[in-house]
Design an enzyme around this catalytic site. Sequence first.
Site, PDB file in Angstrom:
ATOM      1  N   GLY A  79       0.794  -1.235   0.000  1.00 18.19           N
ATOM      2  CA  GLY A  79       0.000   0.000   0.000  1.00 18.19           C
ATOM      3  C   GLY A  79       0.821   1.277   0.000  1.00 18.19           C
ATOM      4  N   THR A 106      -1.135  -7.866 -14.122  1.00 16.73           N
ATOM      5  CA  THR A 106      -0.685  -7.007 -15.221  1.00 16.73           C
ATOM      6  C   THR A 106      -0.997  -7.599 -16.594  1.00 16.73           C
ATOM      7  OG1 THR A 106       1.362  -6.263 -16.312  1.00 16.73           O
ATOM      8  CG2 THR A 106       1.569  -8.136 -14.852  1.00 16.73           C
ATOM      9  N   ASP A 107      -1.154  -6.727 -17.570  1.00 17.13           N
ATOM     10  CA  ASP A 107      -1.350  -7.200 -18.953  1.00 17.13           C
ATOM     11  C   ASP A 107      -0.118  -7.930 -19.489  1.00 17.13           C
ATOM     12  OD1 ASP A 107       0.363  -5.004 -19.312  1.00 17.13           O
ATOM     13  OD2 ASP A 107      -0.979  -3.931 -20.690  1.00 17.13           O
ATOM     14  N   GLU A 108       1.026  -7.771 -18.809  1.00 17.08           N
ATOM     15  CA  GLU A 108       2.256  -8.378 -19.336  1.00 17.08           C
ATOM     16  C   GLU A 108       2.217  -9.895 -19.314  1.00 17.08           C
ATOM     17  OE1 GLU A 108       5.896  -6.488 -18.481  1.00 17.08           O
ATOM     18  OE2 GLU A 108       4.925  -4.574 -18.075  1.00 17.08           O
ATOM     19  N   TYR A 168       9.868 -10.861 -14.939  1.00 16.52           N
ATOM     20  CA  TYR A 168       8.793 -10.161 -14.212  1.00 16.52           C
ATOM     21  C   TYR A 168       7.429 -10.747 -14.568  1.00 16.52           C
ATOM     22  CZ  TYR A 168       5.120  -6.729 -13.495  1.00 16.52           C
ATOM     23  OH  TYR A 168       3.922  -6.133 -13.171  1.00 16.52           O
ATOM     24  N   ALA A 208       6.667 -13.541 -15.922  1.00 17.72           N
ATOM     25  CA  ALA A 208       6.528 -14.949 -15.509  1.00 17.72           C
ATOM     26  C   ALA A 208       6.223 -15.040 -14.018  1.00 17.72           C
ATOM     27  CB  ALA A 208       7.798 -15.724 -15.846  1.00 17.72           C
ATOM     28  N   LYS A 267       4.662 -12.771 -12.197  1.00 15.21           N
ATOM     29  CA  LYS A 267       3.275 -12.341 -11.981  1.00 15.21           C
ATOM     30  C   LYS A 267       2.303 -13.431 -12.444  1.00 15.21           C
ATOM     31  CE  LYS A 267       1.761  -9.039 -10.547  1.00 15.21           C
ATOM     32  NZ  LYS A 267       1.426  -8.706  -9.123  1.00 15.21           N
ATOM     33  N   GLY A 307      14.506  -9.391 -25.217  1.00 14.57           N
ATOM     34  CA  GLY A 307      13.163 -10.004 -25.202  1.00 14.57           C
ATOM     35  C   GLY A 307      12.042  -8.980 -25.121  1.00 14.57           C
TER      36      GLY A 307
HETATM   37  P1  TYD Z   1       8.204   0.446 -18.533  1.00 14.80           P
HETATM   38  O1  TYD Z   1       7.723   1.738 -17.966  1.00 14.80           O
HETATM   39  O2  TYD Z   1       9.425  -0.182 -17.961  1.00 14.80           O
HETATM   40  O3  TYD Z   1       6.955  -0.545 -18.477  1.00 14.80           O
HETATM   41  P2  TYD Z   1       6.774  -2.026 -19.143  1.00 14.80           P
HETATM   42  O4  TYD Z   1       8.090  -2.564 -19.537  1.00 14.80           O
HETATM   43  O5  TYD Z   1       6.191  -2.743 -17.997  1.00 14.80           O
HETATM   44  O6  TYD Z   1       5.837  -1.821 -20.288  1.00 14.80           O
HETATM   45  O7  TYD Z   1       8.444   0.633 -20.090  1.00 14.80           O
HETATM   46  C1  TYD Z   1       7.436   1.087 -20.955  1.00 14.80           C
HETATM   47  C2  TYD Z   1       8.008   1.076 -22.346  1.00 14.80           C
HETATM   48  O8  TYD Z   1       9.044   2.048 -22.420  1.00 14.80           O
HETATM   49  C3  TYD Z   1       8.653  -0.256 -22.715  1.00 14.80           C
HETATM   50  O9  TYD Z   1       8.403  -0.529 -24.087  1.00 14.80           O
HETATM   51  C4  TYD Z   1      10.133  -0.006 -22.490  1.00 14.80           C
HETATM   52  C5  TYD Z   1      10.287   1.462 -22.805  1.00 14.80           C
HETATM   53  N1  TYD Z   1      11.386   2.147 -22.064  1.00 14.80           N
HETATM   54  C6  TYD Z   1      12.361   2.849 -22.749  1.00 14.80           C
HETATM   55  O10 TYD Z   1      12.365   2.933 -24.003  1.00 14.80           O
HETATM   56  N2  TYD Z   1      13.376   3.455 -22.028  1.00 14.80           N
HETATM   57  C7  TYD Z   1      13.429   3.373 -20.673  1.00 14.80           C
HETATM   58  O11 TYD Z   1      14.385   3.915 -20.064  1.00 14.80           O
HETATM   59  C8  TYD Z   1      12.389   2.676 -19.962  1.00 14.80           C
HETATM   60  C9  TYD Z   1      12.396   2.587 -18.467  1.00 14.80           C
HETATM   61  C10 TYD Z   1      11.376   2.082 -20.708  1.00 14.80           C
END
Ligand code: TYD
Length: 337
Positions: A11, A127-129, A151, A153, A155, A277
């Site tokens: 929280g 998460t949608d991931e 991450y 995997a 979740k 990846g």
């Molecule tokens: P992020 O905020 O880490 O969320 P997620 O990976 O969970 O989607 O990243 C969002 C998008 O931004 C993702 O495609 C990776 C990209 N990104 C960058 O290009 N540069 C960065 O420094 C970061 C942190 C993310």
Amino acid sequence: MVHRRWLVTGGLGFIGSAFVRLALRERSDVAVTVLDAMTYAGNPANCAEVAHDSRYSFVKGDIADAARIDEAIGEGVDAIVNFAAETHVDRSILDPEAFIRTDVMGTHVLLEAARRHGVDRYLQVSTDEVYGDVDHGASTEADPIRPRSPYAASKAGGDLQVLAYHTTFGTPALVTRGSNTYGPYQYPEKLIPLFVTNLLDGEEVPVYGDGLQVRDWLHVDDHARGIAHVLEHGTLGEVYNLGGGNSRTNLEITKELIRLTGRSYDDSVRYVVDRPGHDRRYALDISKARALGWFPRVEFAQGLSETVGWYRERADWWRPLKSGEFRDYYRRQYALR
Ligand code: TYD
């Protein structure tokens, strides 16, 4: 008044604290106990505005520590809402083990506590991931999960346990899967707060690969409202997608942030080596949550501009976070790119 008591784990984090602030503001019959391990992203400042409310209490602890959870549950809680997690993909590539410990083991320990204490509701914030890369269309809750980062995997491991506990033990459980979330109080490691704070400081922003990856952005208040809505109205054993409906490439987001901070593209964008990846695109079908009566309300252009305004005003909140632990992480993460 007798309050319903919700145990909110994690929280003090970004989405968890938005949920706590919202619950205490909008539901006079709810009391909240926050359990938080106060790792790097769990910040007491996130709940400062409700810390003096008599319906708020706090226990420092890890969700993988059963004794601590028992202590936080005390005489009993009506619901457990689990926000506690390691959440950053890049950190999961540097140190996967922490993710297994909290997101998999921690979820297991919490589910056991939910069984022992017989709570009325257990909601797992996911998460949608977990759906993995979707090159076209949108993921529905019935789609197979294909997590592709440590991450995602971890979740997915949490989600599967929650659903299995519902089936096997009748645990009154629900899962929400949110899309990329933005707004005030987000630790400055994720795309939007990292880029905004770098831009405000006159620094460069590291765009991974070609910057054409697509994410669907959801305002944190809409996300928190969606979780509360599913907690109170969802069908047990079901998963609900919560997406913002704002699909943008990272480059579109970057250019908008550059505009909002008054910087220039040439002075600020640095293309760096892509994330290994790296999922190209996420997209959520939110018909199921809509049918339940939830939909995102915050208009994206306004939400983003207000978020930049918040970071501009609240350097007192984020500047301390960008020293210490963050500096080490930033060096490990970006120095070799
Ligand atoms: P992020 O905020 O880490 O969320 P997620 O990976 O969970 O989607 O990243 C969002 C998008 O931004 C993702 O495609 C990776 C990209 N990104 C960058 O290009 N540069 C960065 O420094 C970061 C942190 C993310």
